[in-house]
Enzyme design. Structure first.
Site, PDB file in Angstrom:
ATOM      1  N   ARG A  92      20.692  22.194 -27.573  1.00 35.31           N
ATOM      2  CA  ARG A  92      22.001  22.113 -27.137  1.00 35.31           C
ATOM      3  C   ARG A  92      22.764  21.514 -28.359  1.00 35.31           C
ATOM      4  NH1 ARG A  92      24.849  17.519 -23.691  1.00 35.31           N
ATOM      5  NH2 ARG A  92      26.884  18.288 -23.576  1.00 35.31           N
ATOM      6  N   HIS A 103      31.017  21.240 -22.419  1.00 38.19           N
ATOM      7  CA  HIS A 103      30.423  21.910 -21.339  1.00 38.19           C
ATOM      8  C   HIS A 103      30.366  23.227 -21.273  1.00 38.19           C
ATOM      9  CE1 HIS A 103      31.577  17.420 -19.310  1.00 38.19           C
ATOM     10  NE2 HIS A 103      30.358  17.723 -19.575  1.00 38.19           N
ATOM     11  N   ARG A 105      34.576   7.421 -20.361  1.00 41.20           N
ATOM     12  CA  ARG A 105      35.866   7.739 -21.177  1.00 41.20           C
ATOM     13  C   ARG A 105      37.097   8.062 -20.222  1.00 41.20           C
ATOM     14  NH1 ARG A 105      32.783  13.088 -22.840  1.00 41.20           N
ATOM     15  NH2 ARG A 105      30.586  12.254 -22.617  1.00 41.20           N
ATOM     16  N   GLU A 153      21.986  23.891 -17.040  1.00 41.01           N
ATOM     17  CA  GLU A 153      22.410  24.080 -18.443  1.00 41.01           C
ATOM     18  C   GLU A 153      21.016  24.351 -19.195  1.00 41.01           C
ATOM     19  OE1 GLU A 153      25.807  21.241 -19.853  1.00 41.01           O
ATOM     20  OE2 GLU A 153      24.744  20.251 -18.184  1.00 41.01           O
ATOM     21  N   ASN A 187      17.840  18.420 -26.170  1.00 42.27           N
ATOM     22  CA  ASN A 187      19.014  18.254 -25.895  1.00 42.27           C
ATOM     23  C   ASN A 187      18.807  16.931 -26.627  1.00 42.27           C
ATOM     24  OD1 ASN A 187      21.473  17.085 -25.418  1.00 42.27           O
ATOM     25  ND2 ASN A 187      21.376  17.482 -23.380  1.00 42.27           N
TER      26      ASN A 187
END
Ligand code: AMP
Length: 404
Positions: free
Chosen positions: A96, A185, A246, A391, A7
């Site tokens: 990813r 996601h 965010r 994940e 990742n």
């Protein structure tokens, strides 16, 4: 099947070496501050410790110039600790990749042509995709002997219908610039959907869910018959829920107002909305543990931050129940969803009229469970589940399947 999961962020590289069958994680690591003088690698290895024992930690500091140098450093640690040699043959590397556009809806074995298409998507995810490309190129140079597979954050959302992915703007502009909801996601929403189906005792193709991935980034997803039909992140991961840094949803005119009347540049507005908004913008802290601590000490900004955070999630839960028409469960996952009973309690409070009611004691006791937990009262029409996401395991499984 042994898979290395990668990742890559702009200045970081996270990785896991894991076995997709036994689900054993043989090594997990993080390279931080790539490109700075103070880069650091933290590599945790299971190879010399038994199952259940804490992982053995190896650290290395000193400048790492770029992602290629980061892979060299990681390979040196793997060689020193002996994982790959002792655990068996690596079957592939899973990456990813944040933005797959509408081109990539399946895990994809990477070749130079694929890299070029991924690179062409950089304008759609300028904060994330360039690092994914750097990670792909560096890893393929370091490990040319095995296939590399890109697993896209957007892929699970490829089933969202046009009514939900189309923005109501001039369609000639939208088409020319590929502006639509992509959603992110997806790997996590897909993984917890399958786990929730197991808990509910139904085939995954028959479950209807609202999944809430609440981590530092956060998104909601409406799942019908096991497939994503709506999600809160949009063209970029900025839209939707309130996140650590965010803003999530806001009136787009705010951006123009800041540019025309407050004298900010577009880049300054972009940086503010992505890096200095959300919880950190509301109360100065992006970690909910800190926000709770401040709120408990009487900090009014922190309490308001909690209220804004929870209100946004509740709004999405209501909207997604309306989109779906029915639901088997609401699923909480990721850092906040798995660890924060107070947020979960506030999100579902007063929803008894919709058939949502939780066991408050079980909720309070559920922090970081290793297995899914059903918080709902027996017989509640819509169950409330806490499902730990994974994940890396999902990327490893998809990589192994693509390689096979
Ligand atoms: P993630 O992005 O999934 O790793 O989630 C990271 C976020 O989870 C942190 O920024 C915290 O806000 C939150 N988090 C982690 N542990 C806890 C906890 N014990 N209680 C509340 N929030 C937590």
């Amino acid at each position: 099947m042994l898979v290395l999961v990668v990742n890559a962020g702009s200045s970081s590289l996270k990785y896991q070496l894991l076995d997709t069958e036994s689900e054993i994680v043989w090594a997990v690591g993080l390279v931080e501050r790539i490109g700075e003088a103070t880069s650091a690698v933290t590599h945790r290895s299971r190879i010399r410790v038994g199952a259940g024992a804490p992982l053995e930690v190896h650290e290395r500091t000193g400048a790492i110039a770029d992602h290629a140098a980061a892979f060299d450093a990681v390979d040196a640690l793997f060689a020193a600790t002996g994982e790959v040699a002792e655990v068996g043959q690596l079957v592939g590397v899973g990456h990813r990749v944040v933005q797959g556009g509408d081109q990539f809806v399946e895990p994809t074995v990477v070749d130079p042509e694929v890299i070029e298409v991924v690179r062409s998507l950089n304008p759609l995810a300028p904060l994330h995709n360039p690092a994914c490309v750097a990670g792909l190129e560096s890893a393929m140079a370091a490990h040319p002997e095995v296939p590399h597979v890109a697993v896209f954050d957007t892929a699970f959302h490829a089933t969202i219908p046009p009514a939900a992915y189309t923005y109501a703007i001039d369609q000639s502009v939208a088409r020319a610039h590929r502006i639509r909801r992509y959603g992110f996601h997806g790997t996590s929403h897909k993984y917890v959907t399958a786990k929730a189906a197991e808990v509910l005792g139904k085939p995954v193709g028959e479950v209807d869910l609202v999944t809430l991935h609440l981590g530092n980034g956060a998104s909601a997803c409406a799942v019908r018959a096991g497939r994503s039909v709506e999600t809160s992140m949009g063209l970029t991961p900025l839209e939707g829920l309130v996140m650590g840094t965010r803003s999530g949803d806001l009136d787009p005119a705010i951006a123009f107002h800041l540019i025309t009347t407050a004298g900010m540049t577009a880049a300054e507005v972009d940086a503010m909305l992505n890096k200095r908004s959300g919880l950190v913008g509301l109360c100065g802290q992006n970690d909910l543990r800190e926000v709770h601590r401040l709120a408990a000490a009487g900090d009014a900004d922190a309490e308001l931050a909690l209220q804004v955070y929870v209100h946004r999630i509740r709004k999405y839960v209501g909207a997604y129940l309306a989109v779906l028409g029915r639901a088997d469960a609401i699923v909480f996952t990721a850092g906040v969803g798995e660890n924060d009973p107070e947020i979960r309690r506030r999100v579902v409070a007063g929803m008894e009229m919709a058939g949502i009611a939780i066991d408050t004691e079980l909720n309070a006791a559920t922090r970081g469970p290793s297995k899914p937990v059903d918080l709902s009262f027996r017989g509640a029409p819509i169950r409330v589940l806490v499902v730990p996401t994974n994940e890396e395991l999902e990327i490893a499984r998809q990589t192994a399947a693509a390689v096979r």
